[in-house]
Design a protein around this motif. Sequence first.
Motif, PDB file in Angstrom:
ATOM      1  N   ILE A  41       0.821  -1.214   0.000  1.00  0.00           N
ATOM      2  CA  ILE A  41       0.000   0.000   0.000  1.00  0.00           C
ATOM      3  C   ILE A  41       0.855   1.264   0.000  1.00  0.00           C
ATOM      4  CG2 ILE A  41      -1.867  -1.213   1.189  1.00  0.00           C
ATOM      5  CD1 ILE A  41      -1.093   0.206   3.747  1.00  0.00           C
ATOM      6  N   LEU A  42       2.177   1.098   0.028  1.00  0.00           N
ATOM      7  CA  LEU A  42       3.068   2.253  -0.022  1.00  0.00           C
ATOM      8  C   LEU A  42       3.210   2.749  -1.452  1.00  0.00           C
ATOM      9  CD1 LEU A  42       5.930   1.119   2.388  1.00  0.00           C
ATOM     10  CD2 LEU A  42       3.990   2.603   2.917  1.00  0.00           C
ATOM     11  N   SER A  43       3.515   4.008  -1.604  1.00  0.00           N
ATOM     12  CA  SER A  43       3.739   4.587  -2.921  1.00  0.00           C
ATOM     13  C   SER A  43       4.994   4.003  -3.551  1.00  0.00           C
ATOM     14  CB  SER A  43       3.871   6.107  -2.805  1.00  0.00           C
ATOM     15  OG  SER A  43       4.364   6.663  -4.000  1.00  0.00           O
ATOM     16  N   PHE A  44       4.926   3.763  -4.871  1.00  0.00           N
ATOM     17  CA  PHE A  44       6.095   3.264  -5.597  1.00  0.00           C
ATOM     18  C   PHE A  44       7.256   4.248  -5.497  1.00  0.00           C
ATOM     19  CE2 PHE A  44       2.763   0.783  -7.671  1.00  0.00           C
ATOM     20  CZ  PHE A  44       3.366  -0.461  -7.774  1.00  0.00           C
ATOM     21  N   VAL A  45       6.936   5.531  -5.503  1.00  0.00           N
ATOM     22  CA  VAL A  45       7.980   6.552  -5.427  1.00  0.00           C
ATOM     23  C   VAL A  45       8.707   6.462  -4.089  1.00  0.00           C
ATOM     24  CG1 VAL A  45       8.443   9.027  -5.468  1.00  0.00           C
ATOM     25  CG2 VAL A  45       6.731   8.051  -7.011  1.00  0.00           C
ATOM     26  N   ILE A  46       7.946   6.313  -3.001  1.00  0.00           N
ATOM     27  CA  ILE A  46       8.550   6.205  -1.673  1.00  0.00           C
ATOM     28  C   ILE A  46       9.407   4.957  -1.578  1.00  0.00           C
ATOM     29  CG2 ILE A  46       8.033   5.865   0.774  1.00  0.00           C
ATOM     30  CD1 ILE A  46       5.554   7.594   0.367  1.00  0.00           C
ATOM     31  N   VAL A  47       8.877   3.822  -2.049  1.00  0.00           N
ATOM     32  CA  VAL A  47       9.628   2.564  -1.993  1.00  0.00           C
ATOM     33  C   VAL A  47      10.914   2.664  -2.811  1.00  0.00           C
ATOM     34  CG1 VAL A  47       9.586   0.127  -2.658  1.00  0.00           C
ATOM     35  CG2 VAL A  47       7.595   1.151  -1.537  1.00  0.00           C
ATOM     36  N   GLY A  48      10.806   3.203  -4.026  1.00  0.00           N
ATOM     37  CA  GLY A  48      11.991   3.322  -4.865  1.00  0.00           C
ATOM     38  C   GLY A  48      13.044   4.230  -4.256  1.00  0.00           C
ATOM     39  N   PHE A  49      12.619   5.361  -3.703  1.00  0.00           N
ATOM     40  CA  PHE A  49      13.572   6.303  -3.110  1.00  0.00           C
ATOM     41  C   PHE A  49      14.244   5.689  -1.877  1.00  0.00           C
ATOM     42  CE2 PHE A  49      14.512   9.903  -0.244  1.00  0.00           C
ATOM     43  CZ  PHE A  49      15.399  10.592  -1.057  1.00  0.00           C
ATOM     44  N   ILE A  50      13.465   5.024  -1.029  1.00  0.00           N
ATOM     45  CA  ILE A  50      14.033   4.424   0.185  1.00  0.00           C
ATOM     46  C   ILE A  50      15.049   3.348  -0.170  1.00  0.00           C
ATOM     47  CG2 ILE A  50      13.484   2.966   2.172  1.00  0.00           C
ATOM     48  CD1 ILE A  50      10.900   4.526   2.475  1.00  0.00           C
ATOM     49  N   TRP A  51      14.696   2.465  -1.103  1.00  0.00           N
ATOM     50  CA  TRP A  51      15.621   1.390  -1.461  1.00  0.00           C
ATOM     51  C   TRP A  51      16.846   1.914  -2.211  1.00  0.00           C
ATOM     52  CZ3 TRP A  51      16.439  -3.353   0.121  1.00  0.00           C
ATOM     53  CH2 TRP A  51      15.428  -4.003   0.820  1.00  0.00           C
ATOM     54  N   LYS A  52      16.679   2.992  -2.930  1.00  0.00           N
ATOM     55  CA  LYS A  52      17.846   3.587  -3.583  1.00  0.00           C
ATOM     56  C   LYS A  52      18.823   4.117  -2.544  1.00  0.00           C
ATOM     57  CE  LYS A  52      19.023   6.598  -7.456  1.00  0.00           C
ATOM     58  NZ  LYS A  52      18.498   7.505  -8.513  1.00  0.00           N
ATOM     59  N   LEU A  53      18.292   4.677  -1.447  1.00  0.00           N
ATOM     60  CA  LEU A  53      19.149   5.131  -0.346  1.00  0.00           C
ATOM     61  C   LEU A  53      19.788   3.942   0.372  1.00  0.00           C
ATOM     62  CD1 LEU A  53      17.036   8.012   1.247  1.00  0.00           C
ATOM     63  CD2 LEU A  53      19.064   8.222  -0.206  1.00  0.00           C
ATOM     64  N   ILE A  54      18.998   2.895   0.616  1.00  0.00           N
ATOM     65  CA  ILE A  54      19.517   1.722   1.329  1.00  0.00           C
ATOM     66  C   ILE A  54      20.665   1.075   0.566  1.00  0.00           C
ATOM     67  CG2 ILE A  54      18.939  -0.639   2.045  1.00  0.00           C
ATOM     68  CD1 ILE A  54      16.151   0.368   2.732  1.00  0.00           C
ATOM     69  N   LEU A  55      20.539   0.970  -0.755  1.00  0.00           N
ATOM     70  CA  LEU A  55      21.527   0.279  -1.566  1.00  0.00           C
ATOM     71  C   LEU A  55      22.671   1.180  -2.028  1.00  0.00           C
ATOM     72  CD1 LEU A  55      19.139  -1.881  -3.791  1.00  0.00           C
ATOM     73  CD2 LEU A  55      20.406  -2.589  -1.757  1.00  0.00           C
ATOM     74  N   SER A  56      22.645   2.447  -1.642  1.00  0.00           N
ATOM     75  CA  SER A  56      23.711   3.360  -2.048  1.00  0.00           C
ATOM     76  C   SER A  56      25.037   2.953  -1.406  1.00  0.00           C
ATOM     77  CB  SER A  56      23.370   4.789  -1.637  1.00  0.00           C
ATOM     78  OG  SER A  56      24.473   5.649  -1.855  1.00  0.00           O
ATOM     79  N   PRO A  57      26.118   2.866  -2.182  1.00  0.00           N
ATOM     80  CA  PRO A  57      27.424   2.519  -1.598  1.00  0.00           C
ATOM     81  C   PRO A  57      28.039   3.647  -0.784  1.00  0.00           C
ATOM     82  CG  PRO A  57      27.650   2.958  -3.952  1.00  0.00           C
ATOM     83  CD  PRO A  57      26.171   3.000  -3.647  1.00  0.00           C
ATOM     84  N   LEU A  58      27.501   4.875  -0.900  1.00  0.00           N
ATOM     85  CA  LEU A  58      28.072   6.015  -0.193  1.00  0.00           C
ATOM     86  C   LEU A  58      27.417   6.238   1.163  1.00  0.00           C
ATOM     87  CD1 LEU A  58      28.463   8.531  -3.160  1.00  0.00           C
ATOM     88  CD2 LEU A  58      30.206   7.041  -2.159  1.00  0.00           C
ATOM     89  N   TRP A  59      26.084   6.313   1.200  1.00  0.00           N
ATOM     90  CA  TRP A  59      25.397   6.610   2.457  1.00  0.00           C
ATOM     91  C   TRP A  59      24.307   5.589   2.801  1.00  0.00           C
ATOM     92  CZ3 TRP A  59      25.422  10.363  -1.553  1.00  0.00           C
ATOM     93  CH2 TRP A  59      24.331  10.284  -2.422  1.00  0.00           C
ATOM     94  N   GLY A  60      24.255   4.491   2.061  1.00  0.00           N
ATOM     95  CA  GLY A  60      23.249   3.483   2.346  1.00  0.00           C
ATOM     96  C   GLY A  60      23.612   2.636   3.557  1.00  0.00           C
ATOM     97  N   ILE A  61      22.594   1.960   4.119  1.00  0.00           N
ATOM     98  CA  ILE A  61      22.818   1.120   5.298  1.00  0.00           C
ATOM     99  C   ILE A  61      23.082  -0.330   4.918  1.00  0.00           C
ATOM    100  CG2 ILE A  61      21.357   2.588   6.715  1.00  0.00           C
ATOM    101  CD1 ILE A  61      19.191   0.411   6.482  1.00  0.00           C
ATOM    102  N   ALA A  62      22.968  -0.682   3.623  1.00  0.00           N
ATOM    103  CA  ALA A  62      23.201  -2.065   3.210  1.00  0.00           C
ATOM    104  C   ALA A  62      24.614  -2.539   3.531  1.00  0.00           C
ATOM    105  CB  ALA A  62      22.905  -2.222   1.722  1.00  0.00           C
ATOM    106  N   PRO A  63      25.677  -1.746   3.269  1.00  0.00           N
ATOM    107  CA  PRO A  63      27.025  -2.217   3.627  1.00  0.00           C
ATOM    108  C   PRO A  63      27.177  -2.459   5.127  1.00  0.00           C
ATOM    109  CG  PRO A  63      27.157  -0.372   2.105  1.00  0.00           C
ATOM    110  CD  PRO A  63      25.734  -0.461   2.546  1.00  0.00           C
ATOM    111  N   SER A  64      26.634  -1.558   5.945  1.00  0.00           N
ATOM    112  CA  SER A  64      26.741  -1.722   7.399  1.00  0.00           C
ATOM    113  C   SER A  64      25.956  -2.936   7.875  1.00  0.00           C
ATOM    114  CB  SER A  64      26.231  -0.460   8.112  1.00  0.00           C
ATOM    115  OG  SER A  64      26.960   0.679   7.692  1.00  0.00           O
ATOM    116  N   ALA A  65      24.764  -3.144   7.295  1.00  0.00           N
ATOM    117  CA  ALA A  65      23.948  -4.292   7.696  1.00  0.00           C
ATOM    118  C   ALA A  65      24.636  -5.606   7.356  1.00  0.00           C
ATOM    119  CB  ALA A  65      22.579  -4.210   7.023  1.00  0.00           C
ATOM    120  N   LEU A  66      25.243  -5.674   6.171  1.00  0.00           N
ATOM    121  CA  LEU A  66      25.969  -6.891   5.803  1.00  0.00           C
ATOM    122  C   LEU A  66      27.215  -7.071   6.655  1.00  0.00           C
ATOM    123  CD1 LEU A  66      25.681  -6.764   1.904  1.00  0.00           C
ATOM    124  CD2 LEU A  66      24.516  -8.336   3.449  1.00  0.00           C
TER     125      LEU A  66
END
Length: 308
Positions: free
Chosen positions: A119-144
């Motif tokens: 039920i979330l907006s596609f724009v919100i989901v896309g923007f959030i995941w783009k931030l999460i997967l960013s190699p510069l400021w995303g949290i994916a590297p820290s989580a892994l």
Amino acid sequence: MTEARQIAKARRRTRWHIAVFLLPALVVYTAIMIVPLAETLRLSLDRGAEFVGLDNFRTLFGDPRWSDGFWNALRNNTVFFLIHMAVQNPLGIALAALMAVPRLRGVVLYRTAIYLPTILSFVIVGFIWKLILSPLWGIAPSALDLVGLKFLFAPWLGREGSALVAVSLVSVWQNVGIPMMLIYAALITIPDDVIEAAECDGVTGFAQFWRIKLPLILPAIGLVSVLTFVGNFNAFDLVYSMQGALAGPNASTDILGTFLYRTFFGFQLQQGDRNMGATVATAMFAIVLGGVSFYLFVVQRRIRRYQM
């Protein structure tokens, strides 16, 4: 004869009432669906104000200026759909089977948590995941890194070989709740007598699901599959919000929706062409119509024969 005539008159009145109640919906549907579809078909057969027949389709499929982008988008869209079929729908079936376990606690919480992203907006989901997967400021590297798997991280959205898979998996994460809920609804409607009979025959656990429940929910699985097909070949929002109108890198995430957007409206130095845009839209309509027709007239009939 008098009674028969009265019954016939009553039936005619009922039919008029049905027509009156259906008229508003028919007017709205015609205004927002039939008229735009007819106008799109007309534009696809014109060049400017001149009727050119199927020349636009020959250009789209044969002219390298258009065909290279179209066939690339169609190929990417097919991969996008297959990833959903291979990951999203089996995962949705597994989650639905888990939710249908009678003694499972917290089912409502789990269902809500899994369905919430849909039920979330596609724009919100896309923007959030783009931030999460960013190699510069995303949290994916820290989580892994927390689980000792940082060596697996890579700029997936910036690589041609992995960008489409990454976007597809984000779409799976957002939409897995839809097949889960549809399959779950089918599972809980299976009569208790059938389950009890299977248990009396010693069929329990996974064998019960595979041999008893799965054949009974095949129509729901078919419905999920055709909805996945239609939704994926009409997709646009998520790819646009994550990768932009150019669907980079190097058009590796370009699907029919983004290709249609650039063709019709233009982008940067590319000028929009409404006739070629309508041609792309008509081709998309034909693909979706062909897939749905195949399901209705081939797959659904075989499912019915299998159940009989």
